[in-house]
Design a protein around this motif. Sequence first.
Motif: not given
Length: 98
Positions: A52-70
């Motif tokens: 669901p689009s309201d799970s910003e936490f999962l999106k942010q964690r996934g982006c952090h894991a992909l790029t290695g940059n928080s």
Amino acid sequence: MDVEVAAKLSAIGFGGITAWVTILGLLKARRSQLREDYCFAREFMGDLRTVPSDSEFLKQRGCHALTGNSTLEYRTLKYLWGLENPSQASNDYSLGFK
């Protein structure tokens, strides 16, 4: 004198073999890391479609894991993915923070 030369040549040969084995190990590790990154990116992109689009936490964690940059936000990364070379664009963008 001959013993010294033989010892030096064997040391040089042993050093060369050790360097070669180390380089091959690093190349194999890099290749397996790239495969692992690809599998994670594929799973993450699939999750983005199903989560669901309201799970910003999962999106942010996934982006952090992909790029290695928080510091990269999902919106920024989504924009970078739309560019011509998304992998290079996200790498360049995250290197700009260092």
